[in-house]
Design an enzyme around this catalytic site. Structure first.
Site, mmCIF file in Angstrom:
data_model
loop_
_atom_site.group_PDB
_atom_site.id
_atom_site.type_symbol
_atom_site.label_atom_id
_atom_site.label_comp_id
_atom_site.label_asym_id
_atom_site.label_seq_id
_atom_site.Cartn_x
_atom_site.Cartn_y
_atom_site.Cartn_z
ATOM 1 N N LYS A 154 3.256 -15.216 1.728
ATOM 2 C CA LYS A 154 3.311 -16.028 0.520
ATOM 3 C C LYS A 154 4.774 -16.296 0.191
ATOM 4 C CE LYS A 154 0.601 -17.040 -2.355
ATOM 5 N NZ LYS A 154 0.110 -18.422 -2.652
ATOM 6 N N TYR A 212 0.822 -1.214 0.000
ATOM 7 C CA TYR A 212 0.000 0.000 0.000
ATOM 8 C C TYR A 212 0.856 1.264 0.000
ATOM 9 C CZ TYR A 212 -4.105 -2.903 0.957
ATOM 10 O OH TYR A 212 -5.116 -3.838 0.878
ATOM 11 N N ASP A 239 -5.482 -6.848 5.410
ATOM 12 C CA ASP A 239 -6.684 -6.148 4.977
ATOM 13 C C ASP A 239 -7.753 -7.166 4.579
ATOM 14 O OD1 ASP A 239 -8.376 -4.114 4.219
ATOM 15 O OD2 ASP A 239 -7.327 -3.657 2.341
ATOM 16 N N ASP A 257 -3.015 -17.729 1.398
ATOM 17 C CA ASP A 257 -4.202 -18.285 0.741
ATOM 18 C C ASP A 257 -4.774 -19.445 1.564
ATOM 19 O OD1 ASP A 257 -1.906 -19.728 0.117
ATOM 20 O OD2 ASP A 257 -2.495 -20.176 -1.944
ATOM 21 N N ASP A 284 -11.223 -8.759 6.917
ATOM 22 C CA ASP A 284 -12.615 -8.689 6.459
ATOM 23 C C ASP A 284 -13.257 -10.070 6.514
ATOM 24 O OD1 ASP A 284 -12.414 -5.963 5.911
ATOM 25 O OD2 ASP A 284 -13.507 -6.134 4.018
HETATM 26 C C1 IPM Z 1 -9.234 -1.018 6.152
HETATM 27 C C2 IPM Z 1 -9.713 -0.338 4.907
HETATM 28 C C3 IPM Z 1 -8.626 0.613 4.448
HETATM 29 C C4 IPM Z 1 -7.444 -0.221 4.031
HETATM 30 C C5 IPM Z 1 -9.018 1.576 3.334
HETATM 31 C C6 IPM Z 1 -10.245 2.391 3.700
HETATM 32 C C7 IPM Z 1 -7.872 2.473 2.962
HETATM 33 O O1 IPM Z 1 -10.059 -1.272 3.959
HETATM 34 O O2 IPM Z 1 -8.908 -0.323 7.128
HETATM 35 O O3 IPM Z 1 -9.171 -2.247 6.162
HETATM 36 O O4 IPM Z 1 -7.389 -0.716 2.918
HETATM 37 O O5 IPM Z 1 -6.541 -0.388 4.843
HETATM 38 MG MG MG Z 2 -10.085 -3.233 4.660
#
Ligand code: IPM
Ligand code: MG
Length: 368
Positions: free
Chosen positions: A192, A141, A249, A225, A253
């Site tokens: 990975k 990032y 990230d 993965d 989720d």
């Molecule tokens: C998170 C979000 C952020 C990220 C975005 C909003 C920049 O997805 O905090 O997980 O990708 O880190």
């Molecule tokens: Mg995120």
């Protein structure tokens, strides 16, 4: 000493859930003697609309001067067309970078009352309590070069750079191992290393930090993965998962959904302690700005409220208060209160304000 907390509501449902959380914070000020002052500032799309930039210097300065930042959310389709330096997300990334918030703690805890809200079978998720420790200021990032260039034949070429140094891996590994010691004592490190040299270095460095400093913690290495698969197959095998910015990230989720709703998950982003013991810290719900339900008063405030609990624990060492708040949240779920995202048959559907009222009432009852 009076604590200074900066509120950054941002976009979408950010302002709604942060308002709710500010009410809860006020309860701790009134009822638990927490000496705290708050200020607020613009970030993300809201800052872009007002000032033409998503990361105003004044906001960054205020964040640096605060003891902790409570963050709502940034982003929305309205700003899709903007360049990266103007996009709302830039505000969050800049805060993480400028405050040196390299350690992102994302607990995924399945509350007993919500076991049925997960898309996975109850026996897979009941009692789940895992912690993802995501590296937050390095990796793909932030790596340079990061650019789109024109090729002679008229095509375009896009490059993002995945880059990690020994020091960056060491410090996040230490955070993960130290937290594992306070939990079940197990760390799974995900990368990975089968295809990426940054993954090879990651694995080596995590292993050597373990062998030198944390031999008592059980360490396993897992490909990212495979980790994604194991998370839905048998998530309870995990205690702490440490991983890089990109994989963290994604995996966080995924872990969020195990708990029934991403609307339930808090996070903490922490920096290194300086010589005076001060540590940059930002607390935010994992769910993001949810523009589709913004402004309707139906957003689930619990992730943001639980982020305040993390703030009380990590920034102000008010562990009793943190536990009190977590118990109050558990209690309102047990009483059957549900926002739309976690609604189940037979439960009481409430909006943001009523859910917050219920939490405050549960706090009152516990403190009485
Ligand atoms: C998170 C979000 C952020 C990220 C975005 C909003 C920049 O997805 O905090 O997980 O990708 O880190
Ligand atoms: Mg995120």
């Amino acid at each position: 000493m009076t604590a200074k907390i900066l509120l950054l509501p941002g976009d979408g449902i950010g302002p709604e859930v942060l308002d709710a959380t500010a009410r809860v914070l006020d309860w701790f000020r009134r009822k638990r003697g927490f000496a705290v002052t708050t200020d607020s500032a613009l970030i993300g799309g809201a800052a872009y609309e007002a000032l033409g930039t998503p990361d105003p210097q004044a906001t960054i300065d205020k964040a640096k001067a605060a003891d902790a930042v409570l963050f709502g959310a940034v982003g929305g389709p309205r700003w899709d067309g903007l360049s990266f330096d103007k996009k709302p997300e830039r505000g969050l990334l800049r805060l993480r970078k400028d405050l040196g918030l390299f350690a992102n703690l994302r607990p995924a805890l399945c509350f007993g009352a919500l076991t049925d809200a997960s898309s996975l079978r109850p026996e897979i998720v009941s009692g789940l309590d895992l912690l993802i420790v995501r590296e937050l200021t390095g990796g793909v990032y932030f790596g340079e070069p990061k650019e789109i260039t024109e090729l002679p034949d008229g095509q375009k070429r896009a490059v993002d750079t995945q880059v990690y140094t020994t020091g960056e891996i060491e410090r996040i590994a230490r955070v993960a191992f130290a937290l594992a010691r306070l939990r079940a004592g197990r760390v799974a490190s995900a990368e990975k290393s089968n295809v990426m040299v940054s993954g090879v270095l990651w694995r080596q460095v995590v292993q050597s930090v373990h062998d030198r400093e944390f031999p008592d913690v059980a360490l396993s290495h897992i490909l990212a993965d495979s980790c994604a698969m194991q998370l839905v197959k048998n998530p309870k095998q995990f205690d702490v998962i440490v991983t890089d910015n990109l994989f963290g990230d994604i995996l966080s989720d995924e872990a969020a959904e195990l708990t029934g709703s991403i609307g339930m998950l808090p996070s903490a982003s922490l920096g290194a302690k300086d010589a005076q013991g001060r540590q940059g810290a930002l607390y935010e719900p994992v769910h993001g700005s949810a523009p589709d339900i913004a402004g309707q008063g139906i957003a689930n405030p619990l992730a943001c409220i639980l982020s305040l609990a993390m703030c009380l624990r990590y920034s102000f060492a008010r562990v009793d208060d943190a536990v009190l708040l977590e118990k109050a949240v558990e209690e309102v779920l047990g009483q059957g209160y549900r926002t739309a995202d976690i609604m189940q048959p037979g439960m009481t559907k409430v909006g943001t304000t009523a859910m917050t009222d219920a939490v405050i009432k549960a706090l009152d009852a516990r403190a009485a």
